[in-house]
Design an enzyme around this catalytic site. Structure first.
Site, PDB file in Angstrom:
ATOM      1  N   PRO A 142      67.797  21.792 -75.905  1.00 37.21           N
ATOM      2  CA  PRO A 142      67.027  20.714 -76.537  1.00 37.21           C
ATOM      3  C   PRO A 142      65.716  20.437 -75.799  1.00 37.21           C
ATOM      4  O   PRO A 142      65.641  20.547 -74.571  1.00 37.21           O
ATOM      5  CB  PRO A 142      67.971  19.515 -76.439  1.00 37.21           C
ATOM      6  CG  PRO A 142      69.336  20.102 -76.301  1.00 37.21           C
ATOM      7  CD  PRO A 142      69.145  21.362 -75.514  1.00 37.21           C
ATOM      8  N   ARG A 448      70.894  66.846 -41.448  1.00 35.19           N
ATOM      9  CA  ARG A 448      72.087  66.011 -41.258  1.00 35.19           C
ATOM     10  C   ARG A 448      72.654  66.246 -39.878  1.00 35.19           C
ATOM     11  O   ARG A 448      72.467  67.305 -39.266  1.00 35.19           O
ATOM     12  CB  ARG A 448      73.126  66.347 -42.321  1.00 35.19           C
ATOM     13  CG  ARG A 448      74.260  65.332 -42.450  1.00 35.19           C
ATOM     14  CD  ARG A 448      73.798  64.050 -43.103  1.00 35.19           C
ATOM     15  NE  ARG A 448      74.920  63.234 -43.562  1.00 35.19           N
ATOM     16  CZ  ARG A 448      75.355  62.142 -42.936  1.00 35.19           C
ATOM     17  NH1 ARG A 448      74.761  61.754 -41.824  1.00 35.19           N
ATOM     18  NH2 ARG A 448      76.358  61.441 -43.418  1.00 35.19           N
ATOM     19  N   HIS A 839      70.386  47.369 -46.421  1.00 33.91           N
ATOM     20  CA  HIS A 839      71.101  46.249 -45.821  1.00 33.91           C
ATOM     21  C   HIS A 839      70.903  44.968 -46.610  1.00 33.91           C
ATOM     22  O   HIS A 839      69.928  44.829 -47.352  1.00 33.91           O
ATOM     23  CB  HIS A 839      70.622  46.029 -44.375  1.00 33.91           C
ATOM     24  CG  HIS A 839      70.855  47.217 -43.498  1.00 33.91           C
ATOM     25  ND1 HIS A 839      69.932  47.656 -42.580  1.00 33.91           N
ATOM     26  CD2 HIS A 839      71.904  48.079 -43.407  1.00 33.91           C
ATOM     27  CE1 HIS A 839      70.399  48.718 -41.946  1.00 33.91           C
ATOM     28  NE2 HIS A 839      71.602  48.994 -42.434  1.00 33.91           N
ATOM     29  N   LEU A 858      53.515  42.702 -34.197  1.00 33.32           N
ATOM     30  CA  LEU A 858      54.040  43.243 -32.937  1.00 33.32           C
ATOM     31  C   LEU A 858      52.949  43.964 -32.151  1.00 33.32           C
ATOM     32  O   LEU A 858      52.853  43.830 -30.927  1.00 33.32           O
ATOM     33  CB  LEU A 858      55.201  44.199 -33.228  1.00 33.32           C
ATOM     34  CG  LEU A 858      56.532  43.539 -33.627  1.00 33.32           C
ATOM     35  CD1 LEU A 858      57.461  44.544 -34.293  1.00 33.32           C
ATOM     36  CD2 LEU A 858      57.206  42.909 -32.415  1.00 33.32           C
ATOM     37  N   PRO A 866      53.722  52.652 -33.076  1.00 34.61           N
ATOM     38  CA  PRO A 866      53.115  53.903 -33.571  1.00 34.61           C
ATOM     39  C   PRO A 866      52.614  53.732 -35.005  1.00 34.61           C
ATOM     40  O   PRO A 866      52.922  52.739 -35.674  1.00 34.61           O
ATOM     41  CB  PRO A 866      54.270  54.905 -33.501  1.00 34.61           C
ATOM     42  CG  PRO A 866      55.504  54.064 -33.604  1.00 34.61           C
ATOM     43  CD  PRO A 866      55.190  52.759 -32.944  1.00 34.61           C
TER      44      PRO A 866
END
Length: 1194
Positions: A142, A448, A839, A858, A866
């Site tokens: 409404p 891997r 995460h 930082l 780097p």
């Protein structure tokens, strides 16, 4: 992700149901009457099925969709009659921000206008803030006319320290910069509810006095709902408080526009509350296009968490999401660009972000087709399904990309996933897509590491040769993302000297130790170590293994050693002992193996605590010997027994970890607790960390793999298997300490640090949730104060603001040691829609939380940052070499690599040992995801409806028999199921059941009567008739030979039935065999024998046993499914009798159930049915002469 957005419709249903029901503070709950009036629930939602439009095979899809829209709207108005009478508001309900400014809001309209507005937009693609999406969900409610001065703004959101309530007296579409103008009230984590006075003084300063009481009451109740239902974000704008006409009137409050997020991890607790608010009996509203009724787990449908606007789940994404929900592993897939030529299959949440970053950094973000991960030890089948989905999407376009496509199969160094096993699933999928991969010119790059990775990589390389597709394979000696430039640029970055595809040999440190070989190629990097270690560290590094008095003694026993006080910055030493909460033998064995190679005096695990069993001891290995660990079922016993323990590794589930952690914190001796569980509700995680802060307890986690201090202590599965611990030199301390959110990436840091420096001094994975128990700064300050640590490493990620605390510490001098830092997730800016990374906390809520902003901050604060993650090893190496040149770190020689004992099961999995199996099974396989009957999947058993006869053919005969044969088997079971209660087997079953015995005992007593005289004549009959037939004896010669031998012909004769009173069961068998079998030679022979025997006596007919026996021999011999030798073997080994046993078990079970149902008492056979053939009373007794007894005794 834990905090997930919900639709406005669902948010309003939650408030409508719970606003006056949720528990309140005692101050407010004592009031019986609310000081405000909530709105009457009038809200309608309509969701259209846009998949109709996506059906390319339907030429009339638009017409069909239009009909669907009209039909859905007609149903909506029939269920919500107020739509026809009220003035209305309509808007899309798809998590779209600023709908009013985007022209996606219709106000003060009637139902006809609303319908036209919806019809015009439903199924259409629009663009909002550079995001394209299709409109399909709308909210109708409404229209509430009100003056602008009645509009307010309220927002409740969760932060680490508590919940902020933001309020301003100027709400509405032009609210402006809320953070700057809103009044704020922080409700701390340890405070249940804000007081009325706090709300009034801190939030309602600019509110008219007449409305303050109503707003105090409303805000109190709103916050109660926020807490009770595990909201993490709740915004109402505008919040309308209508003016009252008189003082006695209660103000009516409307929440016109609402945005909300819930903590999905709290569904186990809040889910029932979410569901009941959405139940039809509490809404009476048409909820979408589905009208089928469904039984839900709770009193209403579960909460839906829609994808962000423009990111609707594809069919493939939905399939992977469903697969993920059914497994303990993690399977994620987001399709970013279905036409992109770069596809990824990455193992690990953190690793998946790093690969996306690397692709974006090279300028290929627009070509990235997908984001996702597979991790947590998925099975071969799960990996196969995941890979098949991606390969299908990758090769679906019929027109190949002119430049070809690239598939990156990447991943970090796994903790416990068997890489070779998961690669089997990938290889299976790649084999299936062989031709499509070739036609699309796909190149595959693999990197891997982890358990058994060598065999996995070897198999992948072999696959390339087998299917003719270029596959380049790399192991952990190559930087994790070095395959990205190799794949996209055709050359390496030049930063990784080890980036060369491995040779075909299997590099296995376990194998090297067992076989005395060294298969590692290339020169080992120089390993150096600082000599500024304290005495305790030096002692643990050089101490011998605990001596055993008797070398032949298998068990090793340890005494509780006295521990020394440690400084606040030292969480773990070689004396640290821990409790492990939960039954986690694998993780505990890993910790003990680490202790052994680090030459600890005692195991780091003092005991397990497992509440679901009694106190006992459990065996574990200590090197090649064994030791015993206590298992307690309560905290108190464990604490009292091992008062030196100060650390807990908590493996409790997300549902119970809160209670168990608080229980541990009651004991002052506990100083460190690691919480492994993922999915801990954020409200509980915050309570844990604040309680820990009060008690000065260090919390690592939740959602963490833990941490490691080389040479001293490791938490659970941290560091992976022993071969990775050896290769990363985690058995002795180095000089570099790191802190990371990602557990998988912590293994990569171990690898990088061991290759570029003298190794790890300490490493912590704080966990990927929004509210970890300890943050980056907590651990970096510990490392800063530890003289043995020389270099600090920080691996942050997109989302959260914890990195800015590190910036402050750099600026104010609390951190002076060199800090190499990098935040992953820099690719997020490349994506047009919101992407949730691996995460729960990896999602930027503001510009401040982006990876780019944090990296810049930082660097500005003095950290060594780097340009990319790929250059982090170089920055680390340069920093390390500088410290060496300054003599802050002094190189020393590498000690001898410790020998690693290996479990037999793991050695067998690696193919290093063998032993004969105790059992051999050829009929069934339950090892995979799906049960197999003789090679046939159980799902196919039902798809093909093979019936019980087909199942029996698979399990008994290891093959699919013809349909008539399966039907014949089922007929036998039906015909032999029962023959009344008088036969011996049924009689025994009944007697045993009436003696009160259980089903199994009663069934066995009946089955034991089966033999040549009852039911078990099938094998004998088959043997006799077959032998006679094969010897070419005529039926008469057979009968005569049996008579001469004084032997009965098994299968011939019946006590009741005769030629004139035939056994209809036999007639059924004969007729079916004659009609369906290819040949019935033995049946014809048996019928000829019957003619001879019945001529002698009418009851010497072919009975049921005989009929089944000869027909089954005909089936075995003539069906074409068996060789003659196989048929003979099945007759000899009792297959025919098995049919009678199986069939009659049905009847015996029925008799047992019948007796129990009738509640029959103990059976005693009547005397009048027994002939007592005993000697007479006088002669039957033996009398003893008393005189004779006296003589003998004298």
């Amino acid at each position: 992700m834990s905090a997930k957005a919900i639709r406005e419709y669902d948010g309003k249903l939650l408030l409508a149901y719970w606003l006056l029901r949720s528990s309140l503070s005692s101050e407010v709950s004592t009031e019986k009457v609310a000081r405000f009036s909530p709105p009457i629930l009038k809200v309608a939602q309509v969701i259209f099925d846009t998949s109709i439009l996506a059906n390319v095979t339907n030429n009339c899809s638009q017409i069909e969709f239009n009909n669907h829209v009209n039909q859905t709207l007609n149903v909506l108005e029939s269920i919500n009659p107020w739509l026809l009478t009220d003035k209305l508001v309509v808007k899309p309900d798809q998590l779209i921000k600023r709908r009013g400014k985007s022209g996606l809001l219709l106000l003060n309209a009637d139902w006809q206008q609303v319908k036209e507005w919806i019809i015009e937009r439903a199924g259409k693609e629009i663009k909002v803030d550079n995001v394209n999406g299709v409109l399909k969900s709308f909210l109708v409610e409404p229209f509430i006319p009100h003056p602008s001065h009645t509009e307010y703004y309220i927002n409740i959101n969760s932060v680490r320290d508590g919940d902020y309530i933001l309020f301003t007296h100027e709400g509405g579409i032009e609210v402006g910069d809320v953070d700057a103008k809103a009044l704020k009230l922080l409700v701390p984590v340890d405070q249940d509810y804000p007081s009325s006075q706090e709300i009034k003084e801190k939030l309602l300063v600019n509110v008219p006095e007449a409305k303050k009481d109503a707003l105090i009451h409303f805000i109190s109740r709103l916050y109660a709902v926020f807490v009770d239902l595990h909201f993490t974000y709740l915004e109402i704008n505008p919040l309308v408080v209508l003016d009252t006409v008189s003082d006695d009137e209660t103000p009516v409050i409307y929440y016109l526009d609402l945005a909300a997020k819930l903590d999905q991890t709290a569904e186990f607790e809040a889910g029932p509350k979410w569901a009941i608010a959405r139940a039809s009996q509490n809404t009476g509203i048409f909820v979408g296009h589905e009208t089928t009724t469904k039984t839900h787990a709770d009193q209403g449908p579960p909460m839906e968490f829609p994808a962000p606007f423009g990111r609707e789940l594809t069919k493939e994404e939905a399939n992977i999401q469903e697969l993920d929900a059914k497994t303990g592993a993690s399977l994620k897939l987001t399709v970013l660009n279905k036409d992109g030529r770069i596809w990824t299959m990455v193992a690990g949440g953190g690793a998946s972000v790093v690969y996306s970053d690397a692709i974006a950094a090279l300028g290929f973000a627009h070509e990235l087709a997908n984001y996702g991960e597979y991790s947590g030890a998925p099975t071969e089948t799960q990996t196969y399904e995941y890979a098949k989905t991606i390969l299908d999407l990758m090769t679906r376009n019929p027109i190949p990309h002119p430049e070809g496509k690239v598939l990156i199969i990447g991943g970090g160094i796994a903790n416990f996933t068997n890489v070779a096993v998961t690669f089997k699933g990938l290889i299976r999928a790649l084999h299936e897509f062989k031709q499509l991969l070739i036609s699309h010119k796909v190149k595959i790059f693999v990197r891997r590491g982890g358990p058994n990775y060598q065999e996995g990589l070897k198999a992948m390389r072999q696959l390339g040769d087998d299917i003719g597709v270029e596959i380049q394979v790399f192991g952990p000696e190559t930087h994790i993302t070095e395959i990205v430039p190799l794949a996209l640029l055709g050359k390496g970055s030049g930063l990784d000297n080890n980036a060369s595809s491995q040779d075909s040999r299997s590099v296995n440190s376990f194998q090297d130790q067992i076989l005395g070989t060294n298969s590692v190629t290339g020169k080992k990097p120089a390993i150096i170590e600082n000599n500024y270690q304290d005495e305790e560290t030096k002692e643990s590094y050089s101490r011998p293994v605990t001596p055993i008095a008797n070398p032949r003694e298998r068990m090793t026993y340890f005494e509780n050693l006295k521990t020394h006080e440690r400084p606040w910055y030292t969480a773990f030493t070689s004396e640290t002992r821990a409790f492990v909460f939960g039954m986690q033998p694998r993780a505990i064995q890993g910790m003990l193996d680490f202790d052994y190679i680090c030459k600890r005096k005692v195991p780091s695990v003092a005991a397990m605590i497992y509440p679901f069993g009694g106190n006992h001891v459990q065996k574990f290995y200590w090197g090649t010997k064994e030791t015993l660990l206590h298992v307690f079922n309560n905290f108190e016993d464990a604490i009292s027994k091992f008062q030196e323990v100060d650390t807990v590794v908590n493996f409790a589930s997300s549902r119970s970890v809160y209670d168990s952690t608080l229980e541990f914190m009651k004991y002052k001796q506990i100083k460190t607790i690691s919480i492994i569980a993922e999915g801990v509700p954020e409200r509980y995680a915050r309570k844990i960390l604040h309680e820990a802060k009060k008690r000065e307890v260090l919390i690592i986690g939740p959602a963490t793999v833990g941490g490691i201090k080389p040479g001293c202590f490791k938490i659970g599965n941290t560091g992976g298997m022993m071969d990775n611990i050896i290769s990363s030199k985690l058995y002795r301390p180095g000089s570099v300490s790191y802190v990371s959110k990602s557990g998988g990436m912590s293994n990569e840091l171990n690898n990088i640090i061991s290759r570029k420096t003298d190794g790890v001094y300490e490493g912590i994975a704080i966990g990927g949730d929004r509210y970890p128990g300890s943050t980056f700064i907590d651990h970096l300050l510990r490392f800063e104060n530890d003289l043995n640590c020389k270099v600090l490493v920080l691996l942050g990620e997109v989302g959260g603001i914890e990195e800015y605390q590190v910036c402050n510490a750099l600026r104010d001098g609390r951190i002076k040691k060199p800090l190499i830092a990098w935040c992953i997730g820099t690719c997020a800016k490349m994506f047009a829609t919101e992407v949730q990374f691996g995460h729960a906390g990896a999602l930027a809520q503001s510009d401040l939380e982006t990876a780019d902003a944090k990296n810049k901050a930082l660097k500005d604060a003095g950290a060594i940052v780097p340009e990319t993650f790929e250059k982090l090893p170089l920055a680390l190496h340069e920093t390390y070499q500088k410290l060496v040149s300054e003599r802050i770190i002094v190189p020393t020689s590498e000690p001898e690599i410790p020998k690693v004992p290996i479990d037999y099961s793991w050695a067998q999995e690696l193919g290093l040992v063998r032993k004969p199996a105790s059992f051999v099974s050829t009929i069934c396989d339950d090892r995979g995801q799906e049960l197999m009957y003789a090679g046939m999947r159980i799902s196919d058993v039902f798809k093909e409806s093979i019936g019980i006869g087909g199942v029996l053919s698979l399990l008994w005969f290891k093959r699919r028999l013809p349909e008539y044969a399966c039907k014949f088997i089922e007929m036998i079971l039906m015909l032999t199921a029962d023959h009344g209660p008088a036969v011996s087997g049924a009689h025994n079953t009944i007697v045993t059941a009436r003696a009160g015995k259980d089903l199994i005992s009663s069934l066995c007593s009946g089955l034991l009567t089966i033999g040549d005289r009852f039911g078990g004549a099938l094998d004998g009959a088959a043997e006799q008739f077959t032998s006679a037939y094969d010897k070419s004896l005529t039926p008469r010669e057979f009968v005569n030979s049996m008579r001469r031998q004084n032997k009965l012909i098994l299968g011939i004769g019946h006590k009741i039935k005769s030629r004139n009173n035939p056994d209809f069961r036999v007639e059924i068998i004969k007729n079916f065999a004659i009609t369906n079998f290819p040949s019935t030679k033995l049946l014809d022979y048996a019928l000829a024998v019957e003619e001879i025997t019945t001529a002698k006596k009418d009851s010497l007919i072919l009975n049921l046993d005989g009929a089944i026996a000869v027909c089954f021999v005909d089936l075995l011999r003539e069906s074409g499914a068996f060789t003659r030798e196989e048929a003979e073997e099945y007759i000899k080994i009792g297959a025919l009798n098995g049919l009678f046993v199986l069939g009659r078990s049905i009847g015996f079970t029925g008799h047992y159930l019948d007796q129990k149902r009738l509640k029959q008492g103990l059976y005693r056979h009547p005397w009048d049915d027994i002939s007592y053939l005993v000697p007479g009373v006088e002669t039957g007794r033996t009398f003893v002469n008393p005189d004779e007894v006296e003589k003998k005794s004298a």
